[in-house]
Design a protein around this motif. Sequence first.
Motif, PDB file in Angstrom:
ATOM      1  N   ARG A 217       0.817  -1.218   0.000  1.00  0.00           N
ATOM      2  CA  ARG A 217       0.000   0.000   0.000  1.00  0.00           C
ATOM      3  C   ARG A 217       0.852   1.270   0.000  1.00  0.00           C
ATOM      4  N   SER A 218       2.048   1.215   0.570  1.00  0.00           N
ATOM      5  CA  SER A 218       2.902   2.405   0.570  1.00  0.00           C
ATOM      6  C   SER A 218       3.363   2.753  -0.841  1.00  0.00           C
ATOM      7  N   ILE A 219       3.488   1.748  -1.711  1.00  0.00           N
ATOM      8  CA  ILE A 219       3.848   2.003  -3.104  1.00  0.00           C
ATOM      9  C   ILE A 219       2.674   2.629  -3.839  1.00  0.00           C
ATOM     10  N   ILE A 220       1.467   2.133  -3.577  1.00  0.00           N
ATOM     11  CA  ILE A 220       0.281   2.715  -4.201  1.00  0.00           C
ATOM     12  C   ILE A 220       0.119   4.172  -3.764  1.00  0.00           C
ATOM     13  N   LYS A 221       0.321   4.429  -2.482  1.00  0.00           N
ATOM     14  CA  LYS A 221       0.207   5.797  -1.976  1.00  0.00           C
ATOM     15  C   LYS A 221       1.221   6.711  -2.643  1.00  0.00           C
ATOM     16  N   ARG A 222       2.450   6.224  -2.779  1.00  0.00           N
ATOM     17  CA  ARG A 222       3.495   7.041  -3.403  1.00  0.00           C
ATOM     18  C   ARG A 222       3.191   7.273  -4.881  1.00  0.00           C
ATOM     19  N   TYR A 223       2.664   6.276  -5.550  1.00  0.00           N
ATOM     20  CA  TYR A 223       2.252   6.417  -6.952  1.00  0.00           C
ATOM     21  C   TYR A 223       1.252   7.565  -7.078  1.00  0.00           C
ATOM     22  N   CYS A 224       0.293   7.613  -6.168  1.00  0.00           N
ATOM     23  CA  CYS A 224      -0.699   8.684  -6.181  1.00  0.00           C
ATOM     24  C   CYS A 224      -0.037  10.028  -5.891  1.00  0.00           C
ATOM     25  N   GLU A 225       0.856  10.089  -4.918  1.00  0.00           N
ATOM     26  CA  GLU A 225       1.537  11.330  -4.568  1.00  0.00           C
ATOM     27  C   GLU A 225       2.329  11.892  -5.743  1.00  0.00           C
ATOM     28  N   LEU A 226       2.886  11.016  -6.555  1.00  0.00           N
ATOM     29  CA  LEU A 226       3.688  11.437  -7.707  1.00  0.00           C
ATOM     30  C   LEU A 226       2.837  11.829  -8.906  1.00  0.00           C
ATOM     31  N   GLY A 227       1.530  11.679  -8.779  1.00  0.00           N
ATOM     32  CA  GLY A 227       0.632  12.072  -9.860  1.00  0.00           C
ATOM     33  C   GLY A 227       0.035  10.929 -10.643  1.00  0.00           C
ATOM     34  N   GLY A 228       0.276   9.696 -10.223  1.00  0.00           N
ATOM     35  CA  GLY A 228      -0.285   8.543 -10.921  1.00  0.00           C
ATOM     36  C   GLY A 228      -1.783   8.424 -10.709  1.00  0.00           C
ATOM     37  N   GLU A 229      -2.493   8.045 -11.744  1.00  0.00           N
ATOM     38  CA  GLU A 229      -3.956   7.961 -11.694  1.00  0.00           C
ATOM     39  C   GLU A 229      -4.517   6.630 -12.175  1.00  0.00           C
ATOM     40  N   ILE A 230      -3.689   5.805 -12.799  1.00  0.00           N
ATOM     41  CA  ILE A 230      -4.193   4.592 -13.447  1.00  0.00           C
ATOM     42  C   ILE A 230      -3.893   3.368 -12.584  1.00  0.00           C
ATOM     43  N   ILE A 231      -4.944   2.730 -12.097  1.00  0.00           N
ATOM     44  CA  ILE A 231      -4.774   1.486 -11.344  1.00  0.00           C
ATOM     45  C   ILE A 231      -5.851   0.497 -11.783  1.00  0.00           C
ATOM     46  N   THR A 232      -5.447  -0.737 -11.986  1.00  0.00           N
ATOM     47  CA  THR A 232      -6.378  -1.811 -12.291  1.00  0.00           C
ATOM     48  C   THR A 232      -6.435  -2.763 -11.106  1.00  0.00           C
ATOM     49  N   PHE A 233      -7.477  -3.563 -11.051  1.00  0.00           N
ATOM     50  CA  PHE A 233      -7.590  -4.597 -10.030  1.00  0.00           C
ATOM     51  C   PHE A 233      -7.501  -5.961 -10.709  1.00  0.00           C
ATOM     52  N   GLY A 234      -6.668  -6.829 -10.154  1.00  0.00           N
ATOM     53  CA  GLY A 234      -6.517  -8.166 -10.709  1.00  0.00           C
ATOM     54  C   GLY A 234      -6.424  -9.207  -9.624  1.00  0.00           C
ATOM     55  N   SER A 235      -7.259 -10.229  -9.719  1.00  0.00           N
ATOM     56  CA  SER A 235      -7.204 -11.322  -8.744  1.00  0.00           C
ATOM     57  C   SER A 235      -6.091 -12.303  -9.057  1.00  0.00           C
ATOM     58  N   ASP A 236      -5.614 -12.282 -10.331  1.00  0.00           N
ATOM     59  CA  ASP A 236      -4.596 -13.255 -10.756  1.00  0.00           C
ATOM     60  C   ASP A 236      -5.132 -14.678 -10.589  1.00  0.00           C
ATOM     61  N   ALA A 237      -6.456 -14.811 -10.700  1.00  0.00           N
ATOM     62  CA  ALA A 237      -7.109 -16.090 -10.408  1.00  0.00           C
ATOM     63  C   ALA A 237      -6.752 -17.150 -11.438  1.00  0.00           C
ATOM     64  N   HIS A 238      -6.309 -18.303 -10.945  1.00  0.00           N
ATOM     65  CA  HIS A 238      -6.046 -19.463 -11.785  1.00  0.00           C
ATOM     66  C   HIS A 238      -7.148 -20.509 -11.655  1.00  0.00           C
ATOM     67  N   VAL A 239      -8.078 -20.252 -10.718  1.00  0.00           N
ATOM     68  CA  VAL A 239      -9.286 -21.066 -10.561  1.00  0.00           C
ATOM     69  C   VAL A 239     -10.453 -20.104 -10.380  1.00  0.00           C
ATOM     70  N   SER A 240     -11.640 -20.527 -10.780  1.00  0.00           N
ATOM     71  CA  SER A 240     -12.769 -19.600 -10.806  1.00  0.00           C
ATOM     72  C   SER A 240     -13.200 -19.163  -9.415  1.00  0.00           C
ATOM     73  N   GLU A 241     -12.952 -20.000  -8.405  1.00  0.00           N
ATOM     74  CA  GLU A 241     -13.367 -19.650  -7.044  1.00  0.00           C
ATOM     75  C   GLU A 241     -12.659 -18.402  -6.517  1.00  0.00           C
ATOM     76  N   ARG A 242     -11.537 -18.053  -7.124  1.00  0.00           N
ATOM     77  CA  ARG A 242     -10.749 -16.939  -6.606  1.00  0.00           C
ATOM     78  C   ARG A 242     -10.903 -15.659  -7.426  1.00  0.00           C
ATOM     79  N   LEU A 243     -11.770 -15.701  -8.405  1.00  0.00           N
ATOM     80  CA  LEU A 243     -12.012 -14.511  -9.216  1.00  0.00           C
ATOM     81  C   LEU A 243     -12.527 -13.379  -8.321  1.00  0.00           C
ATOM     82  N   GLY A 244     -11.950 -12.199  -8.455  1.00  0.00           N
ATOM     83  CA  GLY A 244     -12.391 -11.042  -7.690  1.00  0.00           C
ATOM     84  C   GLY A 244     -12.109 -11.120  -6.203  1.00  0.00           C
ATOM     85  N   GLU A 245     -11.290 -12.063  -5.783  1.00  0.00           N
ATOM     86  CA  GLU A 245     -11.031 -12.267  -4.364  1.00  0.00           C
ATOM     87  C   GLU A 245     -10.349 -11.050  -3.731  1.00  0.00           C
TER      88      GLU A 245
END
Length: 275
Positions: A217-245
């Motif tokens: 989270r400290s990296i995400i916060k710093r990204y925002c502080e530096l002016g970053g605006e683009i973030i995606t969410f990824g579960s990296d799910a390899h099985v369907s039960e973990r989608l959106g986890e």
Amino acid sequence: MISDMHVHTRWSSDSKVPVEMQIQRGIELGMKQICITDHQDYDAPVFPPDFFTFLLDDKGDDDTITAYLTDLACLRERYADKIEVLFGIELGIQPHLTEKLNQVAARFPFDYIIGSTHTFQKMDAEDARHYEGIDIETAVRRYFEDELVNVRGFRSFDAAGHMDFVLRYGPGAAETFTYAKYGDIIDEILKELIQSGRGIECNTSKFKAKNMINPNRSIIKRYCELGGEIITFGSDAHVSERLGEGFREAGEIVKECGLKYYAVFRNHKPDFYKI
């Protein structure tokens, strides 16, 4: 429900789940979009106990990429009235692959490309040899140094996948991590991404097992502080039960870091949705 932009299927050598099953699970969860992003890691080092090629369908040639996209196109049409299926890929970045990866990015009609540093010093980040005989801070710094070379060299990806991947596997790396220890090199990575219009991913695949997101989270916060605006969410799910986890909890963390919107990529262009 936040849309999942990092999903694996049977096209990845480390997953057996059919694409359709992941799509159906996305529909059940109420997702408006799902992006299939199977592995394409050229020259990935192989070591026990995995023995995975990390290439699409264990081949990874141009014909296989075409077949992969054809499969996704058929399912996009089939489920068009229920969910938007986006064409993605997760490319493993290594310094010597820059030209090859640029060619793949230019040749095929992906909506979204994740650029992931899975290896450093020519070994997988999970390989214990990285961490033998040296302190963990040295090993982690080596990872970030290689990642900086990667993001400067290969600029055709849309978001950096799990950009502190090393914290998952280095003994004590996550527990002892502070931004201050590596801020100089991480700042350079983030500035390169921001200045080139690329984003970062909030990866939740270790949320349940290790109560962590990647990046920290400290990296995400710093990204925002530096002016970053683009973030995606990824579960990296390899099985369907973990989608959106973990998306609900991770969404709150991201908002606390200063970002109120997440991105969905179409034809490499981000559209923004409220978290």
